[in-house]
Write an enzyme that holds these catalytic residues in place. Structure first.
Site, PDB file in Angstrom:
ATOM      1  N   HIS A  46      15.950 -50.919  23.140  1.00 43.75           N
ATOM      2  CA  HIS A  46      17.068 -50.300  22.426  1.00 43.75           C
ATOM      3  C   HIS A  46      18.355 -50.882  23.015  1.00 43.75           C
ATOM      4  CE1 HIS A  46      14.423 -47.440  20.457  1.00 43.75           C
ATOM      5  NE2 HIS A  46      13.881 -47.153  21.631  1.00 43.75           N
TER       6      HIS A  46
ATOM      7  N   HIS B  98      10.181 -53.976  18.935  1.00 45.91           N
ATOM      8  CA  HIS B  98       8.942 -53.458  19.515  1.00 45.91           C
ATOM      9  C   HIS B  98       7.908 -54.569  19.534  1.00 45.91           C
ATOM     10  CE1 HIS B  98       4.821 -52.288  18.187  1.00 45.91           C
ATOM     11  NE2 HIS B  98       4.865 -51.595  19.310  1.00 45.91           N
TER      12      HIS B  98
ATOM     13  N   ASN C  49       3.644 -55.074  21.053  1.00 49.99           N
ATOM     14  CA  ASN C  49       2.520 -54.741  21.924  1.00 49.99           C
ATOM     15  C   ASN C  49       1.304 -55.563  21.519  1.00 49.99           C
ATOM     16  OD1 ASN C  49       0.195 -53.027  20.606  1.00 49.99           O
ATOM     17  ND2 ASN C  49       2.088 -52.295  19.662  1.00 49.99           N
TER      18      ASN C  49
ATOM     19  N   GLY D 253      -4.938 -38.971  28.526  1.00 51.92           N
ATOM     20  CA  GLY D 253      -4.486 -38.640  29.854  1.00 51.92           C
ATOM     21  C   GLY D 253      -3.655 -39.683  30.558  1.00 51.92           C
TER      22      GLY D 253
END
Length: 292
Positions: free
Chosen positions: A118, A128, A130, A275
Site C-alpha cells: 500500500h 498483491h 503470492n 492456526g
C-alpha cells in the site's frame, strides 16, 4: 513425515525464501533512491509460528513489514512453510475442491510467499503477489499470481503490468497468459460490489499437470515477473503531485481491498482456519481505509 516428496518440498521452500529476499532488497532500494529528507525505512522482520492443536512443531516463517516509508505506507513480504494435520472444517473445504483422500489421511504441507504493498502516493498503484505449493499424501499443486490495484488508473501502467506477465508466461505456452488472466479477472471480482478490486493480472490455483518440474518452473516465472512488472510503475509515479481529493480516492479504494480480503480471499480463510499467525495472515490489510 517422510513421503518421497521431500526434495520437491525443499526446492519450493528455498525458492520462496530467495524470492522474498530479492523483493525486500528491491523495495528497500526504492526507499533509498526516493527524493526526500530523512532516513529511509527498513523492513521489520519477525518469525511466525503456526499453532498446532497438540502444541508441537507445525512450521512457520518470516513476516517482513515496512511502515511509514516515503514510498511505501505499508508493505509486507511474508514467507512460510507449515505442516501438520488439517482440522475437520479444512478437510471438508479441501474435499469440496476435489482434493482426494482427506478423510483417510488429513496431513498437509504448504509453503509460499505473500506480498501486499500500500503506497504513500495515490498515483502509485497498490499491488498483491503470492505463489505457493501445497501437498497432501494424495495430491500436490501450485497456486498464486499477482494483480494491480490502482485507485487512479493509468492505461499505460496497466498495459506494462500485463505485458510483462505475458512475456514471462509465453515460454510455457501461448495459452497460459490468457487463461491465467481470465482466472484473475474471475477470482479478484467483488460480487457484492459488482466490480473488480483492481485492473487484474494473473492467477491460478489447484494447478497440477502431473509434471512437477514444469509446474514449478511456471510458478517461479510468475514470481520472477513481479519486480519488472511493478518497480517501473513505482519509479514513474512516486514523485507525481497529488491532492487531498486524490488521497480520499485512495482511502475509499482501499476499502474494496479490505472487503475482498476479509470476505472472499481463500488464503486469508485458510491461514486463519489452520492456526497460522493472525498478524501475518492479516498483513495484507491497509493501514488506513475509508468507506462512504
Amino acid at each position: 513425515m517422510s513421503d518421497g516428496f521431500e526434495a520437491e518440498k525443499s526446492q519450493a521452500s528455498k525458492w520462496f525464501r530467495s524470492l522474498r529476499a530479492e523483493i525486500v532488497a528491491a523495495f528497500e532500494g526504492l526507499e533509498d533512491s526516493h527524493q526526500g529528507k530523512g532516513e529511509p525505512r527498513r523492513f521489520e522482520v519477525s518469525e511466525t509460528k503456526r499453532a498446532a492443536p497438540d502444541g508441537g512443531d507445525a512450521g512457520g516463517g518470516l513476516m517482513s513489514v515496512m511502515r511509514g516509508g516515503r514510498v511505501f505506507e505499508k508493505v509486507g513480504v511474508n514467507v512460510s512453510t507449515v505442516y501438520g494435520e488439517l482440522g475437520e472444517a479444512a478437510q471438508k473445504a479441501m474435499a469440496a475442491r476435489g482434493v482426494p483422500g482427506m478423510a483417510d489421511d488429513p496431513r498437509f504441507w504448504a509453503s509460499g510467499i505473500s506480498l501486499v504493498a500500500h503506497m504513500q502516493n495515490p498515483h502509485v498503484p497498490a499491488v498483491h503477489m503470492n505463489t505457493r505449493m501445497f501437498w497432501t499424501p494424495h495430491a500436490w499443486w501450485f497456486g498464486g499470481g499477482s494483480d494491480l490495484n490502482p485507485c487512479i488508473e493509468y492505461d499505460d501502467d496497466t498495459a506494462h503490468f500485463h505485458a510483462t506477465q505475458k512475456a514471462h508466461l509465453d515460454p510455457h505456452g501461448s495459452d497460459h497468459y490468457p487463461k491465467l488472466k481470465a482466472w484473475a479477472d474471475e477470482y479478484f471480482f467483488i460480487p457484492h460490489r459488482h466490480r473488480a478490486r483492481g485492473v487484474g493480472g494473473i492467477f491460478m490455483d489447484d494447478y497440477c499437470t502431473g509434471d512437477w518440474e514444469a509446474d514449478f518452473k511456471l510458478t517461479k516465472d510468475i514470481g520472477r515477473a513481479f519486480l519488472p512488472a511493478y518497480v517501473p510503475l513505482v519509479e514513474k509515479r512516486r514523485d507525481t503531485q497529488w491532492t487531498e481529493a486524490d488521497k480520499e480516492t485512495q482511502l475509499v479504494h482501499r476499502g474494496l481491498y479490505a472487503e475482498y480480503n476479509l470476505v472472499y480471499d481463500r488464503g486469508t480463510k485458510f491461514g486463519l482456519a489452520t492456526g497460522h499467525d493472525a498478524n501475518a495472515v492479516l498483513m495484507s490489510l491497509p493501514p488506513l481505509a475509508k468507506w462512504v
